[in-house]
Write an enzyme that holds these catalytic residues in place. Structure first.
Site: not given
Ligand code: NDP
Length: 275
Positions: A88, A17, A67
């Site tokens: 970012n 977006k 990133k």
């Molecule tokens: P990462 O891949 O770096 O991290 C993912 C995180 O989610 C980890 O902590 C992981 O845990 C956890 N996770 C994944 N699957 C599950 C599950 N089924 N149950 C519990 N925990 C889970 O992703 P990001 O941190 O970069 O992004 C996270 C979200 O934030 C994304 O969906 C992204 O779209 C959103 N986001 C939104 C932004 C906005 O502007 N609104 C900006 C940046 C991100 P583990 O460490 O155990 O694998």
């Protein structure tokens, strides 16, 4: 005057977006911008970034999976990007040197405090997730002097590492998801996991949702729906991360242009398009 060359790098970027958000900001000032979407894997990113710059690029946004690489490329990372170890937003100064920032944290804080009226000072925050998004927002949250921030992540070691790294800037601890049953409750529950993209929500006891003033997912659209549904069942106030998306974009736009756009009309426009 030629259009300002901007872009988003990452993969996938086709459905982003960001071009519409930045065009709407530019329209507020009668600025002409050309905001491109550049598909870039980690291997391709350095070369594509160099091309963008040599063809007149003045600034860019960065998303997954580059990133951290973007942060490492910059000669002058901000304190926020350094704490997050991820950027970012990139831009170049008059000497051609690259600067990096991470506007996710300021964007989230602007949405929570500015748009949703939550005072983070003294707030007890439960942060679910310890990936890039959690790392990107933690420093900015701590800067608002909350009473406490507790990170709960599926993989405890990642949460512990993140908490440890942020100890010098505020009160933050890490717990395992299995300890959430004993957790005393938070004013703000933040979902920074990507579980919504798998059609599910992170593990969270009903009581932790029911006692929160606000449950906020950094996800938006379908990815925010599973937690939104659970929060409504618990009668908790719920917001998705569309406001954060617009606010973090506004911070980037201001860095590149020196102009602070109005975010409310752009959020209204993007929300309508997302229905
Ligand atoms: P990462 O891949 O770096 O991290 C993912 C995180 O989610 C980890 O902590 C992981 O845990 C956890 N996770 C994944 N699957 C599950 C599950 N089924 N149950 C519990 N925990 C889970 O992703 P990001 O941190 O970069 O992004 C996270 C979200 O934030 C994304 O969906 C992204 O779209 C959103 N986001 C939104 C932004 C906005 O502007 N609104 C900006 C940046 C991100 P583990 O460490 O155990 O694998």
């Amino acid at each position: 005057m030629s259009a300002l060359q901007l872009a988003l790098f990452g993969s996938p970027v086709a459905r982003s977006k960001s071009p519409r958000i930045h065009q709407a900001f530019a329209g507020q000032f009668g600025l002409e911008i050309d905001y491109g979407l550049i598909e870039a894997s980690a291997e391709a990113f350095p070369g594509k970034l160099a091309n963008f710059r040599s063809e007149g690029g003045v600034g860019c946004n960065i998303t997954l999976p580059v990133k951290t690489l973007a942060f490492e490329q910059a000669a002058h990372p901000s304190q926020g990007a350094t704490l997050a170890r991820a950027a970012n937003t990139l831009w170049w100064d008059e000497k051609g040197e690259c600067h990096a920032d991470n506007t996710d944290g300021p964007g989230l804080v602007a949405d929570l405090e500015g748009s949703l009226g939550l005072d983070l000072a003294g707030c007890r925050i439960l942060l679910l997730g310890a990936g890039g998004a959690a790392a990107g927002v933690l420093g900015a949250l701590l800067a608002r002097k909350p009473a406490s921030v507790t990170i709960a992540n599926r993989t405890l070691s990642r949460a512990s590492e993140l908490a440890q790294r942020h100890q010098p800037v505020g009160q933050v601890n890490a717990i395992a998801v299995t300890e959430l049953g004993d957790y005393p409750g938070a004013d703000l529950v933040l979902d920074a996991t990507s579980s919504g993209h798998q059609g599910t929500h992170p593990t969270i006891p009903y009581q932790a949702l029911a006692s929160a003033k606000l449950v906020y997912s950094l996800n938006y659209g379908a990815a925010a729906a599973p937690l939104g549904k659970l929060a409504r069942l618990a009668d908790a106030q719920f917001h998705d991360g569309l406001g954060m998306l617009v606010e973090q974009a506004a911070c980037s736009f201001e860095i590149w242009t020196g102009r602070k756009p109005a975010t409310a009309p752009v959020l209204a426009q993007i929300s309508m398009e997302s229905v």
